[in-house]
Enzyme design. Structure first.
Site, short mmCIF file in Angstrom:
data_model
loop_
_atom_site.label_atom_id
_atom_site.label_comp_id
_atom_site.label_asym_id
_atom_site.label_seq_id
_atom_site.Cartn_x
_atom_site.Cartn_y
_atom_site.Cartn_z
CB SER A 230 -0.96 -0.03 1.18
OG SER A 230 -1.95 0.97 1.05
CG ASP A 383 -3.15 4.17 -1.19
OD1 ASP A 383 -3.96 3.91 -2.12
OD2 ASP A 383 -3.01 3.42 -0.21
CG ASP A 385 -2.76 -0.37 -2.41
OD1 ASP A 385 -2.78 0.78 -1.92
OD2 ASP A 385 -3.24 -1.36 -1.82
CG ASP A 387 -5.91 0.40 -0.41
OD1 ASP A 387 -5.18 1.41 -0.41
OD2 ASP A 387 -5.76 -0.56 0.39
#
Length: 636
Positions: A230, A383, A385, A387
């Protein structure tokens, strides 16, 4: 420690980590104290597998993310999936492929090719209708129709110890982002799942985490794995696990995490990943699954007339969000943003930010610069990734003229939107809003206003996504679940589409996002939040403060009496056990105390409700001062 390191070296298939570890071993054998300390840090413990899966710094050793640890995790998860399906355990005999991976430490390892990457945008297809979830219709597409099967040559090359993959074998879907080694970890996992006789489906290229969460349900998979860390620092990576079936594509919760961890520990105890069966019989998903996600997400908020002429800025924060979001914008009818070009393409080194997290100071500076130059009305950031979602608006009182909204501000706006949409159907029965217990209590006020149920959960979308009847969920750390019918996890892309819809509708009547915030305050009250935390060198200090608070309850905070304290140590009402104290004050304010789950920090989450935004700001400032005094009094 040297013996552990040598044993690790003998099974490591990665040339880079073998070289790194060999140099450390040689230095330690020569009496280098720093090398000895480094080996102790790498091998004295093991990265723990929990509800968040695995996450840590890349490198050789049991306390690092690497191909050995990932192979053990994949084999452990495969054993768990087989166990849950009532299948016999796979034998531990080594395959020919496995033998190649277990070469002597002195030899060069066999390198496993990474999946082919494609960072070029795919050609946009014609917009499809919103898909029905897989399995709801008799003619719904099946996994074989949505994947590319392995070649006959690959299957013919399998060793005799690799079990055949049955047509009805449990499916495991694997996704990966743009971080270093994400593609390699994903490929290793696919081979090991296939080697365990499971139907392993590898997503076609690096993609956002929400696409993997979507794919678990779309394929009717038993489990899914997303290789990502992440918004962690560049040298980190991670391994997130989702479960299908009754879990509906949510992240794992107890007892599944403990059961999977036990299987991983058993695999690790057997000592050599070369004995783990591998197969090239995994499948690669076609773009149909990505197209289905794009169609479903575009349908979250098709662009209204007010979207025309909207000037906004977007940054992917060097992550994987843009390629997917750009196709959704086209399908939904929104104008293209002004891109932060330097951060638009995937780059796991994150060269323009010290920390690739939109919440971190400085992370959105390039976005604000682009917004000022373009005269933008809005900034949206994902961000790495994709999510999570960050939003910023023009604010003359803010430094540089731009202010990033808090996660609570965005969450309350999106919750308001979701509640209105449910109410417009004329049937609110069974529908609910949910947020983590440290997020704003304003969401409960919204739910009650529209006649919806409300659920406060432990932190993390593994819990939020499981709220009964969920129509929307959020947590203050920039995570939002706006489309639970397709994705049971936080999704920064669908949240971005929802925000664009709200902004465009407001523009259609001459209002701005700042006006929406003011309208919310007028309708529901002005809610404000803050956080006070301490970082410690000795984590026992944190447990000491928690124990002191439990032994001697504070009578007041910031001069306001404490009405009651909820201790979640053994669970509370419908909340499972957690190391959390919740203090309710006489004026309706709230203080929640909990240790951080990822850092050596003790955190206090503060929430107030005022008659106006200025009143709420004054109240939260006073409460923050009181919280700091409370920490000092109790040993923080």
């Amino acid at each position: 420690m040297l013996q552990r390191a040598q044993a690790w070296l003998a099974q490591d298939p990665d040339g880079e980590t073998r070289t790194e570890l060999r140099a450390l071993i040689e230095a330690a054998e020569a009496g280098d104290g720093a090398a000895e300390a480094e080996l102790a840090d790498r091998f004295s413990t093991r990265l723990a597998f929990g509800t968040a899966g695995l996450r840590g710094a890349l490198g050789a050793g049991t306390n690092r993310m690497n191909r050995v640890l990932v192979a053990q995790a994949a084999a452990g998860l495969a054993a768990y999936v087989r166990e849950q399906a009532g299948l016999e355990p796979v034998g531990a005999a080594a395959t020919d492929t496995g033998q190649e991976l277990a070469e002597d430490a002195a030899d060069e390892p066999t390198e496993i090719a990474a999946p082919t990457r494609s960072d070029e945008p795919a050609e946009a297809d014609e917009q499809a209708e919103t898909p029905v979830p897989a399995g709801d219709e008799p003619d719904a597409p099946t996994a074989p129709e949505l994947t590319e099967a392995p070649s006959e040559d690959a299957l013919a090359a399998e060793g005799p110890e690799v079990p055949g993959i049955l047509d009805d074998a449990p499916i495991v879907v694997i996704g990966y982002d743009g971080r270093r080694n994400s593609d390699v970890f994903a490929r290793d996992s696919a081979e090991i799942f296939a080697g365990a006789g499971l139907r392993a489906i590898l997503l076609p290229r690096l993609l956002p985490t929400p696409v993997l969460a979507f794919a678990v349900r779309h394929f009717g998979a038993a489990a899914g794995v997303m290789v990502t860390a992440s918004h962690n620092p560049p040298d980190d990576n991670g391994y997130k696990v989702y479960l299908g079936g009754a879990d509906e594509g949510s992240q794992i919760v107890p007892p599944a995490d403990g059961d999977i961890a036990a299987h991983i520990d058993r695999v690790a105890a057997e000592g050599d990943i070369g004995t783990i069966p591998r197969s090239l019989g995994f499948e690669t998903a076609t773009d149909d699954v990505v197209d289905a996600y794009i169609s479903a997400t575009a349908a979250v908020a098709p662009a209204p007339e007010g979207a025309a002429g909207l000037t906004w800025v977007y940054t992917a924060m060097h992550g994987v969000g843009w390629q997917t979001l750009s196709r959704i914008l086209e399908a939904a009818g929104y104008p293209e943003p002004v891109p932060v070009t330097a951060q638009l393409d995937p780059d796991g080194t994150f060269p323009t930010v010290a920390f690739p997290n939109p919440e971190e100071p400085g992370a959105m500076d390039l976005s604000f610069e682009a917004a000022r130059e373009a005269g933008a009305e809005l900034v949206i950031a994902n961000d790495p990734d994709a999510d999570r979602l960050a939003v910023a608006i023009p604010d003359e009182a803010a430094e540089g003229g731009w202010r990033r909204l808090t996660g609570n501000e965005i969450g309350l706006l999106l919750g308001w939107r979701a509640a209105r949409l449910v109410a417009e159907t004329g049937d609110t029965s069974g529908a609910s809003l949910a947020c983590s217990l440290v997020s704003s209590p304003g969401l409960q006020t919204v739910a009650e206003h529209y006649g919806l149920a409300f659920h406060a959960t432990l932190t993390g979308f593994k819990w939020i996504s499981r709220a009964p009847g969920i129509a929307f969920g959020f947590e203050e750390a920039l995570g939002y679940l706006v489309n639970p019918g397709t994705v049971r996890d936080k999704d920064g892309i669908s949240a971005a589409v929802a925000i664009l819809g709200m902004v465009s509708e407001a523009r259609g009547r001459g209002a701005t996002l700042a006006d929406l915030l003011a309208e919310f305050d007028e309708l529901f009250g002005a809610f404000a939040s803050d956080q006070v935390s301490i970082r410690v060198d000795d984590v026992s200090q944190i447990s000491g403060v928690m124990a002191a608070l439990r032994d001697r309850h504070p009578e007041s905070v910031a001069g306001v009496a404490v009405d009651r304290i909820d201790d979640l140590k053994d669970g509370f009402e419908d909340l499972p056990p957690g190391d959390v104290l919740r203090l309710w004050l006489a004026d309706g304010s709230r203080v929640i105390v909990r240790p951080s789950g990822t850092e050596p920090k003790l955190k206090l989450y503060l929430d107030v409700r005022g008659d106006s935004r200025d009143d709420a700001a004054a109240r939260i400032a006073a409460l923050a001062d009181g919280a700091r005094a409370l920490l000092a009094e109790y040993g923080g």
